[in-house]
Design an enzyme around this catalytic site. Structure first.
Site: not given
Length: 448
Positions: A200, A247, A372
Site C-alpha cells: 500500500y 504496522r 490466522r
C-alpha cells in the site's frame, strides 16, 4: 484481516458486528479492526472512515466489542491508503481503449518495422496493428510499464510523479490520515494503527524502490519523511494520550526492496516521532506477485514476499511458525538502545501459548499478534487463561482463509465446518450457502 463483510459503500453491517463481536468473546488484550480506507471513494466491501457518515456504524461496532468482551478488550482500528490497481485486461480491450498511443510508441514501431511511416501513423492504425501483433513485437515496442499493464493490469506507484495526484500525495495524506484518526477517536476506538505495510501507499514510500526526487524518495531520510509527517499530523489531531501504532515491514522480500537494516532505522525514527507501538510484518508486495487471470486484479500475496507474509505449512522445512520474530527482535533491540520504551509487536505463524510466551520471555517482542490462529479459534486466549489449552482449535496454516480473501469472498475458516449441519437454523451461512459465516460458539466445561 479483511473479512469482506462491509457494504459496497464501506458501511458497517450486521455481519461486521457479528464478526468482531464473536472475536471479542475470546477477550484478547487488543482487537485490531481490519484495514479501513481513509478516502471517501468506492472500494468494494471494505470498511471506510473517510467521512463522518461512517461514524454511527463504527460507534456501534465499538459498543458491540465492549459488551461482548465484557470490557476486557481494547479496540484499535487500522487505517490505510492505497493507489489504483486495475484488473488484467483482455488484449483487445487494452489495445482498443487503455493503451496510450504516444509518439515514443510510434518511434519504437518505426524502428522495429524499419518503416518511417509509423512515426506519423494514426492512433487507429497503431491500435489495430498492435492488437494483431506477435509477442516478440509487443515485448520490443512496448515499454516495461505498458507491457506490465497488458500482462498484469495497470498499477500506480508512489514515484509516478508525472501524475498530479501522485505528486500531491505528501500534501494530501497527512490530513486524510489525521481526519480518519479523529473519527476513530470520536467513534470510541482506543487507538489507531497506521498501515505502513505490504502493498500500500505508505509502505511504498518507505521502500528502497521509491525513487521520487522531490525529497520524499531515495535516501532513508527522504523515504521516511512522509510517514513521519503523517504520524505527526495524526498525533497533533488526537492528542498525546491516544494510542497511535504503526504496522510496517521488517523486510520487503523483493528484489531491490528494503531489508531489516532499513526497518531498524525506521523503527527508531518512528519511536522518536511518538509512535506508541510498532507492529512488524514482512513481505506482501505487488512486485513479485503471480500473473492474475484475465479480468482479475493482481494479488500481492502470491509471490515469495506473499509466502513470507503469510507462510504455510508447505512454505519450506521451517514451516510457518514464528519466522518473522527475528525481525521484530532486531527492531526492538535498536529501539531500546536508542532509549525508547516503544512497544514492539510480532506476528506471523504464532499459534500456541508456549510459543507466544517464549517470545515474550526472551525479550524478542513486547506483544504477540495472531491473526490466522485467532480466526481458527477466537476463544484461544480465553481457553488458555481458564486452563483449557488442550481445547484450543489449532490453525493448520493451509491459507484456506487467504484463498477466500484473494477472491473477495467472505473470509471463514475451514475448521469451523467440521461439524456443520447446513440445515441447522441457528447456523448462519456465508453467501455461497456452504460455510459457517461465524465461528462456532464455545462455553467452558464448567458452564455445560
Amino acid at each position: 484481516m479483511v473479512p469482506w463483510r462491509a457494504t459496497e459503500d464501506g458501511l458497517v453491517t450486521q455481519d461486521v458486528l457479528d464478526w468482531y463481536g464473536r472475536f471479542a468473546e475470546g477477550q484478547p488484550g487488543v482487537l485490531v479492526v481490519e484495514a479501513t480506507g481513509i478516502r471517501d471513494i468506492p472500494s468494494g466491501p471494505l470498511l471506510r472512515i473517510g467521512d463522518d457518515r461512517f461514524l454511527p456504524g463504527l460507534r456501534e461496532l465499538v459498543e458491540v466489542v465492549r459488551a461482548r468482551s465484557q470490557g476486557r478488550t481494547r479496540l484499535f482500528i487500522q487505517i490505510i491508503d492505497f493507489l489504483t490497481v486495475r484488473r488484467r485486461p483482455r488484449p483487445e480491450a487494452f489495445f482498443g481503449r487503455y493503451l496510450e498511443v504516444t509518439d515514443a510508441l510510434r518511434v519504437q514501431l518505426a524502428l522495429w518495422l524499419d518503416d518511417t511511416r509509423w512515426r506519423t501513423a494514426s492512433e487507429a492504425a497503431v491500435r489495430e496493428f498492435l492488437a494483431a501483433a506477435d509477442r516478440a513485437t509487443l515485448e520490443t515496442v512496448l515499454n516495461d510499464r505498458e507491457l506490465e499493464a497488458l500482462d498484469y493490469g495497470y498499477r500506480e506507484r508512489v514515484w509516478d510523479t508525472h501524475l498530479l495526484h501522485i505528486r500531491e500525495l505528501p500534501r494530501v495524506l497527512p490530513g486524510l490520515f489525521a481526519d480518519a484518526a479523529r473519527r476513530a477517536q470520536a467513534a470510541g476506538f482506543d487507538g489507531v494503527e497506521l498501515h505502513y505495510a505490504h502493498a500500500y501507499t505508505m509502505a511504498s514510500f518507505l521502500s528502497r524502490l521509491n525513487t521520487r526526487t522531490d525529497g520524499y524518495g531515495g535516501p532513508l531520510e527522504h523515504r521516511v519523511r512522509l510517514p513521519l509527517e503523517v504520524l505527526a499530523a495524526v498525533r497533533a489531531r488526537v492528542g498525546p494520550g491516544y494510542v497511535v501504532g504503526i504496522r510496517y515491514l521488517g523486510d520487503e522480500v523483493i528484489a531491490g526492496g528494503s531489508r531489516v537494516e532499513d526497518a531498524v532505522w525506521f523503527g527508531t525514527r518512528f519511536a522518536a516521532g511518538g509512535a506508541d507501538y510498532l507492529s512488524v510484518s514482512k513481505g506482501g508486495r505487488f512486485e513479485d506477485a503471480k500473473q492474475p487471470k484475465l479480468g482479475e486484479a493482481v494479488y500481492p500475496y502470491t509471490g515469495e514476499s506473499g509466502a513470507e507474509c503469510m507462510p504455510t505449512v508447505l512454505s519450506d522445512a521451517r514451516g510457518p511458525f514464528g519466522r518473522n520474530v527475528p525481525l521484530a527482535a532486531a527492531i526492538r533491540r535498536a529501539v531500546r538502545e536508542a532509549g525508547h520504551a516503544t512497544l514492539v509487536v510480532t506476528s506471523g505463524g504464532i499459534s500456541t501459548f508456549e510459543q507466544a510466551e517464549g517470545i515474550l520471555e526472551r525479550g524478542e517482542a513486547d506483544c504477540v499478534a495472531a491473526a490466522r490462529q485467532t480466526l481458527a479459534d477466537p476463544d484461544w486466549f480465553r481457553k488458555i487463561r481458564l486452563g483449557h489449552g488442550a481445547l484450543v482449535r489449532r490453525c493448520e496454516f493451509t491459507n484456506y482463509c487467504e484463498g477466500l480473501d484473494q477472491r473477495h469472498k467472505q473470509v471463514t475458516c475451514k475448521l469451523w465446518d467440521r461439524a456443520l449441519d447446513p440445515g441447522d437454523p441457528a447456523v448462519r451461512l456465508a453467501s455461497d450457502g456452504k460455510r459457517r459465516l461465524t465461528p462456532p460458539s464455545w462455553t467452558t466445561p464448567d458452564e455445560r
